[in-house]
Write a protein that holds these residues in place. Structure first.
Motif, PDB file in Angstrom:
ATOM      1  N   THR A 121      50.936  43.785  41.819  1.00 53.64           N
ATOM      2  CA  THR A 121      50.010  44.448  41.063  1.00 53.64           C
ATOM      3  C   THR A 121      50.601  44.970  39.728  1.00 53.64           C
ATOM      4  O   THR A 121      49.742  44.935  38.804  1.00 53.64           O
ATOM      5  CB  THR A 121      49.638  46.032  41.799  1.00 53.64           C
ATOM      6  N   GLN A 122      51.827  45.016  39.584  1.00 52.07           N
ATOM      7  CA  GLN A 122      52.350  45.382  38.457  1.00 52.07           C
ATOM      8  C   GLN A 122      52.148  43.931  37.478  1.00 52.07           C
ATOM      9  O   GLN A 122      51.746  44.215  36.083  1.00 52.07           O
ATOM     10  CB  GLN A 122      53.876  45.494  38.189  1.00 52.07           C
ATOM     11  N   ASN A 123      52.207  42.859  37.720  1.00 50.45           N
ATOM     12  CA  ASN A 123      51.902  41.590  36.980  1.00 50.45           C
ATOM     13  C   ASN A 123      50.392  41.549  36.596  1.00 50.45           C
ATOM     14  O   ASN A 123      50.072  41.073  35.496  1.00 50.45           O
ATOM     15  CB  ASN A 123      52.507  40.501  37.505  1.00 50.45           C
ATOM     16  N   ILE A 124      49.483  42.034  37.542  1.00 46.56           N
ATOM     17  CA  ILE A 124      48.006  41.955  37.609  1.00 46.56           C
ATOM     18  C   ILE A 124      47.752  42.900  36.439  1.00 46.56           C
ATOM     19  O   ILE A 124      46.975  42.537  35.424  1.00 46.56           O
ATOM     20  CB  ILE A 124      47.219  42.128  38.957  1.00 46.56           C
ATOM     21  N   PHE A 125      48.470  44.123  36.536  1.00 45.82           N
ATOM     22  CA  PHE A 125      47.775  45.005  35.253  1.00 45.82           C
ATOM     23  C   PHE A 125      48.528  44.517  34.027  1.00 45.82           C
ATOM     24  O   PHE A 125      47.730  44.909  32.946  1.00 45.82           O
ATOM     25  CB  PHE A 125      48.487  46.536  35.774  1.00 45.82           C
ATOM     26  N   LYS A 126      49.678  43.935  33.830  1.00 48.46           N
ATOM     27  CA  LYS A 126      49.916  43.279  32.711  1.00 48.46           C
ATOM     28  C   LYS A 126      48.828  42.459  32.170  1.00 48.46           C
ATOM     29  O   LYS A 126      48.365  42.082  30.957  1.00 48.46           O
ATOM     30  CB  LYS A 126      51.397  42.655  32.815  1.00 48.46           C
ATOM     31  N   GLN A 127      48.380  41.427  33.029  1.00 47.93           N
ATOM     32  CA  GLN A 127      47.438  40.498  32.520  1.00 47.93           C
ATOM     33  C   GLN A 127      46.129  41.361  32.235  1.00 47.93           C
ATOM     34  O   GLN A 127      45.372  40.612  31.354  1.00 47.93           O
ATOM     35  CB  GLN A 127      47.286  39.562  33.776  1.00 47.93           C
ATOM     36  N   ILE A 128      45.782  42.327  33.039  1.00 47.60           N
ATOM     37  CA  ILE A 128      44.556  43.024  32.749  1.00 47.60           C
ATOM     38  C   ILE A 128      44.389  43.429  31.196  1.00 47.60           C
ATOM     39  O   ILE A 128      43.657  43.318  30.609  1.00 47.60           O
ATOM     40  CB  ILE A 128      44.341  44.130  33.971  1.00 47.60           C
ATOM     41  N   GLU A 129      45.684  44.004  30.799  1.00 44.74           N
ATOM     42  CA  GLU A 129      45.827  44.640  29.668  1.00 44.74           C
ATOM     43  C   GLU A 129      45.662  43.556  28.507  1.00 44.74           C
ATOM     44  O   GLU A 129      45.082  43.765  27.398  1.00 44.74           O
ATOM     45  CB  GLU A 129      47.257  45.164  29.331  1.00 44.74           C
ATOM     46  N   ILE A 130      45.879  42.370  28.724  1.00 45.71           N
ATOM     47  CA  ILE A 130      45.603  41.236  27.917  1.00 45.71           C
ATOM     48  C   ILE A 130      44.139  40.835  27.795  1.00 45.71           C
ATOM     49  O   ILE A 130      43.553  40.598  26.555  1.00 45.71           O
ATOM     50  CB  ILE A 130      46.636  40.125  28.131  1.00 45.71           C
ATOM     51  N   LEU A 131      43.612  40.582  29.016  1.00 45.70           N
ATOM     52  CA  LEU A 131      42.453  40.041  28.993  1.00 45.70           C
ATOM     53  C   LEU A 131      41.298  41.208  28.888  1.00 45.70           C
ATOM     54  O   LEU A 131      40.222  40.692  28.422  1.00 45.70           O
ATOM     55  CB  LEU A 131      42.126  39.197  30.613  1.00 45.70           C
ATOM     56  N   GLU A 132      41.580  42.278  29.332  1.00 50.05           N
ATOM     57  CA  GLU A 132      40.699  43.422  29.367  1.00 50.05           C
ATOM     58  C   GLU A 132      39.019  42.909  29.862  1.00 50.05           C
ATOM     59  O   GLU A 132      38.261  43.073  29.443  1.00 50.05           O
ATOM     60  CB  GLU A 132      40.399  43.960  28.049  1.00 50.05           C
ATOM     61  N   PRO A 133      39.296  42.316  30.993  1.00 48.24           N
ATOM     62  CA  PRO A 133      37.889  42.218  31.845  1.00 48.24           C
ATOM     63  C   PRO A 133      37.250  43.239  32.105  1.00 48.24           C
ATOM     64  O   PRO A 133      37.709  44.324  32.248  1.00 48.24           O
ATOM     65  CB  PRO A 133      38.461  41.418  33.263  1.00 48.24           C
ATOM     66  N   ALA A 134      35.736  43.025  32.348  1.00 57.51           N
ATOM     67  CA  ALA A 134      34.694  43.961  32.525  1.00 57.51           C
ATOM     68  C   ALA A 134      34.658  44.286  33.951  1.00 57.51           C
ATOM     69  O   ALA A 134      34.354  45.334  34.400  1.00 57.51           O
ATOM     70  CB  ALA A 134      33.321  43.527  32.025  1.00 57.51           C
ATOM     71  N   ILE A 135      35.149  43.354  34.790  1.00 58.76           N
ATOM     72  CA  ILE A 135      35.030  43.249  36.252  1.00 58.76           C
ATOM     73  C   ILE A 135      36.109  42.664  37.014  1.00 58.76           C
ATOM     74  O   ILE A 135      36.604  41.736  36.324  1.00 58.76           O
ATOM     75  CB  ILE A 135      33.685  42.736  36.826  1.00 58.76           C
ATOM     76  N   LEU A 136      36.713  43.511  37.676  1.00 60.52           N
ATOM     77  CA  LEU A 136      37.795  42.994  38.436  1.00 60.52           C
ATOM     78  C   LEU A 136      37.511  42.547  39.887  1.00 60.52           C
ATOM     79  O   LEU A 136      37.026  43.401  40.740  1.00 60.52           O
ATOM     80  CB  LEU A 136      39.320  43.788  38.209  1.00 60.52           C
ATOM     81  N   ILE A 137      38.132  41.388  40.495  1.00 58.74           N
ATOM     82  CA  ILE A 137      37.875  41.143  41.672  1.00 58.74           C
ATOM     83  C   ILE A 137      39.393  40.768  42.486  1.00 58.74           C
ATOM     84  O   ILE A 137      40.050  40.136  41.792  1.00 58.74           O
ATOM     85  CB  ILE A 137      36.947  39.882  41.946  1.00 58.74           C
ATOM     86  N   VAL A 138      39.545  41.519  43.462  1.00 58.78           N
ATOM     87  CA  VAL A 138      40.937  41.389  43.900  1.00 58.78           C
ATOM     88  C   VAL A 138      40.690  40.684  45.492  1.00 58.78           C
ATOM     89  O   VAL A 138      40.085  41.298  46.329  1.00 58.78           O
ATOM     90  CB  VAL A 138      41.522  42.525  44.208  1.00 58.78           C
ATOM     91  N   ASP A 139      41.073  39.484  45.562  1.00 53.89           N
ATOM     92  CA  ASP A 139      40.994  38.774  46.807  1.00 53.89           C
ATOM     93  C   ASP A 139      42.290  38.325  47.282  1.00 53.89           C
ATOM     94  O   ASP A 139      42.985  37.174  47.100  1.00 53.89           O
ATOM     95  CB  ASP A 139      39.998  37.530  46.590  1.00 53.89           C
ATOM     96  N   SER A 140      43.030  38.854  48.588  1.00 55.60           N
ATOM     97  CA  SER A 140      42.230  40.019  49.325  1.00 55.60           C
ATOM     98  C   SER A 140      43.460  41.134  49.151  1.00 55.60           C
ATOM     99  O   SER A 140      44.742  40.749  48.534  1.00 55.60           O
ATOM    100  CB  SER A 140      42.271  39.608  50.889  1.00 55.60           C
ATOM    101  N   ILE A 141      43.099  42.257  49.373  1.00 60.33           N
ATOM    102  CA  ILE A 141      43.859  43.252  49.163  1.00 60.33           C
ATOM    103  C   ILE A 141      45.095  43.256  50.080  1.00 60.33           C
ATOM    104  O   ILE A 141      46.305  43.696  49.876  1.00 60.33           O
ATOM    105  CB  ILE A 141      43.197  44.757  49.418  1.00 60.33           C
ATOM    106  N   GLN A 142      44.924  42.814  51.308  1.00 55.46           N
ATOM    107  CA  GLN A 142      46.134  42.318  52.417  1.00 55.46           C
ATOM    108  C   GLN A 142      47.414  41.547  51.696  1.00 55.46           C
ATOM    109  O   GLN A 142      48.263  41.481  52.058  1.00 55.46           O
ATOM    110  CB  GLN A 142      45.554  41.655  53.613  1.00 55.46           C
ATOM    111  N   THR A 143      46.951  40.792  50.630  1.00 55.52           N
ATOM    112  CA  THR A 143      47.933  40.190  49.984  1.00 55.52           C
ATOM    113  C   THR A 143      48.604  40.599  48.861  1.00 55.52           C
ATOM    114  O   THR A 143      49.655  40.041  48.245  1.00 55.52           O
ATOM    115  CB  THR A 143      47.436  38.477  49.349  1.00 55.52           C
TER     116      THR A 143
END
Ligand code: TYD
Ligand code: MG
Length: 423
Positions: A121-143
């Protein structure tokens, strides 16, 4: 190296926020400004419906379902259809190539769909700060796994922590987040059950994997009604919306068969005509069997007892098999009468005319009880060409303004229905 870095980060919150420093004060409710935030309207009417009218900004939507039912397909279709907004699809299960292959199959292209294969998740949030998506999809929460928790991905504490991080991100940025969650048949896997309390909306993707129909059902929704359903068909090019579900749920019959009836059900706001099939035959081995697919077994037993006691049918020595056609699961009590008539039709081996349908609850005394929104049911039946609908006489009040060319037949007791049909 990576691990050390993440440990240093441990002091900070995963999704850092400015607002957490300021403690909230109580506000007079009259002074709270309420703006009805515009929802994102997806290209899928079925999905919009189950979400209560589109995607609410900042909401967390959990999509649960057994493996292979089509969750990733639905999410990728959603991601590819959002041309104007950036969508980030995080996959912890499949490679970029695999997802690309699926996208090819779906035959859709989008310049604004971004795939990230990542589980931290930490790496995901780093990428989110760069991309700034309007919608996020996480497939799957168990992974997914967060560096704040020691245990393995998929464990209850990991799933809970990762979800909490995504919730924080969603609420603070107003970005809607879709979480995909697996459930096994036994419901054992850590995840969705724990998550249901945390998220805003829970969608359940279900269907018989051997059949092509898929039903998406709202089981929790802070922004709309629950018990809405959406219906899709899994085709070679992804999920196709089924706009007229009643047609697919009623099988084509060449000749009249006993044991088949049609019930006018209501799922959420949508009327659905559902075919019920029963087979009643003398029990050969001791205890008679009762088996139902798509309909509550306890309710079936109750209705059989009513038929025995109030109708005088000796069903106690019969095997009874009940099936809802199309692999759909129903709970509407308005199907009671259709179920009862289906059972007796099979028992007596007398087919029911194909242009009759039923919409009434049956009480323990054999009384025919009123059901809600009878007019929606009647007009759906009429639209599909039914000539007669059997309802409770206590529904009369709601009927005054119903014109139409379907004959509405009203009954007070189940025995009167029997004399009408079999008498
Ligand atoms: P998938 O979305 O991977 O399911 P989940 O993410 O819930 O595990 O897809 C499930 C099944 O759907 C898979 O067996 C292949 C089938 N499928 C089609 O029939 N048509 C298609 O266009 C796609 C993409 C998948
Ligand atoms: Mg998947």
């Amino acid at each position: 190296m990576e691990e050390v870095l993440q440990k240093e980060d441990k002091e900070k919150t995963p999704w850092k926020s400015q607002s957490t420093q300021v403690a909230n004060k109580p506000q007079a409710i009259n002074s709270i400004n309420f703006e009805d935030q515009p929802r994102y309207i997806t290209s899928s009417k079925e999905l919009n419906r189950v979400l209560g009218g589109g995607i609410v900004p900042g909401s967390l939507v959990l999509i649960g379902g057994e493996p292979g039912i089509g969750k990733s397909t639905l999410m990728l279709q959603l991601a590819l259809a959002f041309g104007k907004h950036k969508v980030m699809y995080v996959s912890g299960e499949e490679s970029g190539q695999q997802i690309k292959m699926r996208a090819e199959r779906l035959g859709r292209k989008s310049d604004n769909c971004f795939i990230l294969t990542e589980t931290s998740t930490q790496n995901i949030f780093k990428q989110i700060e760069i991309l700034e998506p309007a919608i996020l999809i996480v497939d799957s929460i168990q992974t997914m796994s967060s560096a704040f928790i020691e245990s393995a991905a998929g464990s209850i504490s990991q799933v809970r922590e990762c979800t909490a991080e995504f919730i924080k991100y969603a609420k603070e940025t107003g970005t809607p987040v879709f979480l995909v969650g697996h459930i096994t048949k036994e419901g054992t896997l850590a995840g969705p059950k724990v998550l249901e309390h945390m998220v805003d909306t829970v969608l359940q993707f279900e269907g018989d994997r051997h059949l092509t129909y898929r039903i998406i059902r709202t089981t929790k929704n802070r922004f709309g009604s629950t018990s809405e359903i959406g219906i899709y068909e899994m085709t070679g090019e992804g999920l196709r919306e089924v706009t007229n579900p009643s047609e697919i749920l009623i099988s084509q019959r060449e000749e009249a068969l006993s044991g088949i009836t049609i019930g006018a059900s209501l799922e959420g706001t949508r009327p659905l005509l559902i075919e019920i099939q029963s087979l009643v035959s003398p029990a050969t081995y001791g205890t008679p069997q009762r088996s139902s697919t798509g309909f509550d077994g306890k309710r079936l037993n109750m209705l059989l007892a009513v038929l025995e006691k109030r109708g005088g049918f000796r069903l106690g020595i019969q095997d009874v098999f009940l099936n809802i056609a199309g692999g759909i699961r129903v709970e509407d009590p308005a199907l009671d009468l259709a179920v009862c008539i289906s059972v007796i039709s099979s028992f007596e081996d007398m087919p029911i005319a194909a242009d009759i349908c039923f919409a009434a609850e049956v009480g323990l005394g054999g009384e025919i009880r009123a059901v809600n929104r009878i007019e929606n049911r009647i007009s759906e039946a009429e639209k599909l060409g039914f000539k007669k609908i059997f309802i409770s006489k206590f529904n009369k009040a709601g009927l005054l303004k119903h014109p139409g060319n379907i004959k509405v037949m009203e009954f007070g007791k189940i025995s009167d229905v029997f004399s009408e049909l079999f008498g």
